[in-house]
Design a protein around this motif. Structure first.
Motif: not given
Ligand SMILES: [Mn+2]
Length: 330
Positions: A22-24, A27-28, A31-32, A53, A57, A88, A94
């Motif tokens: 997972t990312s923040h 997401p940017d 991270s993606l 996430n 997106t 994160c 997250s």
């Protein structure tokens, strides 16, 4: 001496069967695309990896076929041996709520003051989290496929603003070279990242740019976007970052103020600054917040009044911070 976190992470991933990545929030590209590359790398090891996430997106990444498998929602910790959190600073970044009992790996290239995970790998010198995950290929014993290489390249290209920002270090360029050697196509990535706009978006850009004014002797640029513009063009999702970038490209501009009408008499003001000009301090004055070079706040009232008063206050704040009206210290 503590063990190398890369070794620890590789050992844990190899010992896992099902991995969640997972990312923040919001997401940017870094991270993606890094999440996708890491999922493919663990796939080479025979594991199941899911990217989950909290937030959807955004454009342009929502149009990348490679990222179509990303799930939006909450991770069911019981379904996974290991949860990898990319970029994160803490678990709350997250947006994932149920990770207390999960085995967590924290990989981040920003300064992070809470090593909250079971394994923490924080490297503020790394240009992008994509470059860090590339460094995991060796310890994991995988050779990145062209698809993996292209995702990692895309992560680094996107986080460095196509190798223009201050994180464009020799380390970023060395990784990019190696990834191109492994099959990443810089041209294909550039086409996806920057030559992928809907025509309506360019029309909207035209409308926004006609609102441009400058003040403070050209140090502040102000642009505005109204609901009537986005509605007329039937745009649901808008990526406004390059509108800001264009305003910021004007010679001498240190801060961009971007007024976005959210509701009648309600404007979100995004601030982007460069150098020592502190956007966070300005946003805090108006009850908002953010980072030194990117922040925001919300103001209420008729546009005609706001556009007179708010930039004037910002100009005063910048002058006060610089110790006088002559300009900021460099
Ligand atoms: Mn990043």
């Amino acid at each position: 001496m503590a063990a190398d976190p890369r070794t620890l992470i590789a050992e844990r991933i190899k010992a896992s069967k099902r991995i969640a990545i997972t990312s923040h929030l919001r997401p940017d590209g870094d991270s993606l695309c890094t999440a996708r590359a890491l999922a493919l790398m663990s796939g080479l090891l025979g594991q199941e990896a899911a990217i989950v996430n909290n937030d959807p997106t955004p454009l342009p990444f929502s149009g990348f076929p490679d990222l179509a498998g990303i799930r939006v929602g909450q991770i069911r910790a019981a379904d996974f041996d290991t949860v990898v959190l990319l970029e994160c600073a803490d678990v709350s970044r997250s947006g994932q709520k149920g990770l207390d009992g999960a085995f967590k790996i924290n990989i981040d290239h920003h300064h992070s003051n809470s090593p909250y995970a079971d394994i923490n790998w924080i490297d503020p010198e790394a240009p992008a989290v994509g470059e860090m995950v590339f460094e995991l290929a060796g310890p994991l014993g995988v050779r990145p496929t062209p698809e993996i290489a292209e995702n990692l390249y895309c992560a680094i290209a996107s986080d460095t603003g196509s190798f223009q920002f201050t994180n464009t270090t020799s380390r970023a360029l060395a990784a990019a070279t190696e990834l191109a050697r492994l099959g990443a196509s810089p041209n294909r990535v550039a086409e996806k990242l920057y030559y992928n706009s809907a025509p309506e978006k360019i029309l909207l850009l035209g409308r926004v740019l006609t609102t441009l004014t400058t003040r403070a002797g050209g140090r502040i640029a102000v642009i505005s976007m109204f609901k009537r513009d986005t509605e007329a063009l039937a745009l649901k999702e808008i990526d406004t970052e390059d509108m800001t970038t264009l305003a910021r490209s004007i010679k001498g501009v240190e801060m961009v103020m971007f007024f976005k009408e959210m509701a009648p008499e309600t404007f979100r003001v995004s601030l982007r600054s460069k150098g020592s000009t502190n956007a966070a301090r300005v946003a805090e004055h108006f009850g908002g917040g953010g980072h030194i070079h990117a922040s925001g706040f919300t103001v209420y009232g008729p546009y005609d009044r706001l556009i007179r008063e708010v930039p004037a206050t910002v100009e005063d704040l910048l002058n006060a911070a610089a110790g006088g009206p002559s300009g900021p210290a460099r």
